[in-house]
Design an enzyme around this catalytic site. Sequence first.
Site, PDB file in Angstrom:
ATOM      1  CE  LYS A 226      10.775  -9.161   6.244  1.00  0.00           C
ATOM      2  NZ  LYS A 226      11.987  -9.567   5.612  1.00  0.00           N
TER       3      LYS A 226
ATOM      4  CG  ASP B 289      18.045  -4.113  10.649  1.00  0.00           C
ATOM      5  OD1 ASP B 289      16.801  -4.051  10.602  1.00  0.00           O
ATOM      6  OD2 ASP B 289      18.734  -4.665   9.780  1.00  0.00           O
TER       7      ASP B 289
ATOM      8  CE1 TYR C 145      21.006 -10.983   4.722  1.00  0.00           C
ATOM      9  CE2 TYR C 145      18.744 -10.444   5.284  1.00  0.00           C
ATOM     10  CZ  TYR C 145      19.714 -10.695   4.332  1.00  0.00           C
ATOM     11  OH  TYR C 145      19.396 -10.637   3.000  1.00  0.00           O
TER      12      TYR C 145
HETATM   13  N1  HOZ Z   1      16.359 -14.812   4.767  1.00  0.00           N
HETATM   14  C1  HOZ Z   1      15.166 -14.024   4.676  1.00  0.00           C
HETATM   15  C2  HOZ Z   1      14.563 -13.814   6.022  1.00  0.00           C
HETATM   16  N2  HOZ Z   1      15.442 -13.469   7.078  1.00  0.00           N
HETATM   17  C3  HOZ Z   1      14.230 -14.762   3.773  1.00  0.00           C
HETATM   18  C4  HOZ Z   1      13.436 -13.919   2.914  1.00  0.00           C
HETATM   19  C5  HOZ Z   1      12.535 -14.690   1.964  1.00  0.00           C
HETATM   20  O1  HOZ Z   1      12.910 -15.747   1.463  1.00  0.00           O
HETATM   21  O2  HOZ Z   1      11.450 -14.225   1.714  1.00  0.00           O
END
Ligand code: HOZ
Length: 428
Positions: free
Chosen positions: A262, A234, A141
Amino acid sequence: MEKSKALFNRAVKVMPGGVNSPVRAFKAVGGNPLFIDRADGPKIYDADGKGYIDYVSSWGPMILGHNNPKIRDAVKAAAQKGLSFGAPAEAEVKLAEKITNFTGIEMVRMVNSGTEAVMSALRLARAYTNRKKIIKFAGCYHGHSDSMLVKAGSGALTTGEPDSLGVTGAVAEDTLVAAYNDLGSVEALLKQYEVACVIVEPVAANMGVVLPRDGFLSGLRGLCDTYSALLVFDEVITGFRLGRGGAQEYYGVRADLVTSGKIIGGGMPVGAYGGKKAIMEYISPCGAVYQAGTLSGNPIAMAAGLAQLAMLENDEVYKHIDQMCVKLANGMSAAIKDLGLKACVNQVGSLCCMFFGIETADDYQAVMGADTKLYARYFREMLAAGIYLAPSQFEAMFVSFAHTGNDITETLNKAEMVLRKMKSEGAL
Ligand code: HOZ
């Protein structure tokens, strides 16, 4: 759960699915999502005041635990001086210096999220190589930009939609998909197409946690060199978590471009992409690759990031989080063995994940065999017992500096209790 439930009932009326990001909706695990009121150290507290030991850690950035006083103070101090300038400020320079120093990246551009970092890095890779195609891996991802929503992991996998509607055929056509941990599948594509870059999560952490096999990352480096493609790591999840130098340092493989998310903002909305000066100077205003943003380098986010990275200078942080995660993973593996369950645990550094229904999880295909219904049941029982796991089989557990040995012991005791109960009821 009363207040959380009432909030969810209101939320679904004004927000799609009642949430601002899909996995949080608990659709894959059932029940209503928790609405969080506050978080502190290793714990989050829902709107009804119930506390949970948290292994989501805001999906990674809270590596020091929640509500760290030094980060909070840095944010307060920065906020006294104004919330956004849309012009350069000293904190951006300091954070860029810190990131380049930790990672060996020569230059960095701040953005607001991992999605933005990846989207921009891909544009840069295409411009630098003057090629169109990109190779990504099924189950990895890289945020939700159009070209990366092809066989995507994380929420896309959780909702069973790894290929999103709304992505045009023309965009998807330039994204080639290889198999993680399978160099042959990468070379076959490199032979057939002129490829701008290969983008990879060095540790795949959005299809659960899947570790790179020995030689996989160095093999990618070699293939990219042979076929004149750029290698993009990434590191939104691995960066500053596997160590200050991220996966590049941990596995001893250097990428041409690296994306961060983040974690460099201590939980504030930040991302960054960086690499060698010769590549990065293709970006406007030095070069002709356009990319911009009013909130890029926002002073509050920079202050939080600086405070967080300053604390990551302390080796004890990495020693502790890795030790705690080993204890957690070993404990879960022992429970699996004792109870004779068909399940397995993957762990690296402070990341780990338990898969139900499979005995090894070393590639996408294996992971696709995981029993998501069993995970959902386990998730709900753990939640009721006060442990907050990711509401999806296909996400990681993140251990923070605030998790103590007692937190891990409590988690393991509860996991064992839940697994025994599931077994006695014939679920396992
Ligand atoms: N799928 C995101 C983490 N890999 C989730 C992000 C979120 O809901 O804050």
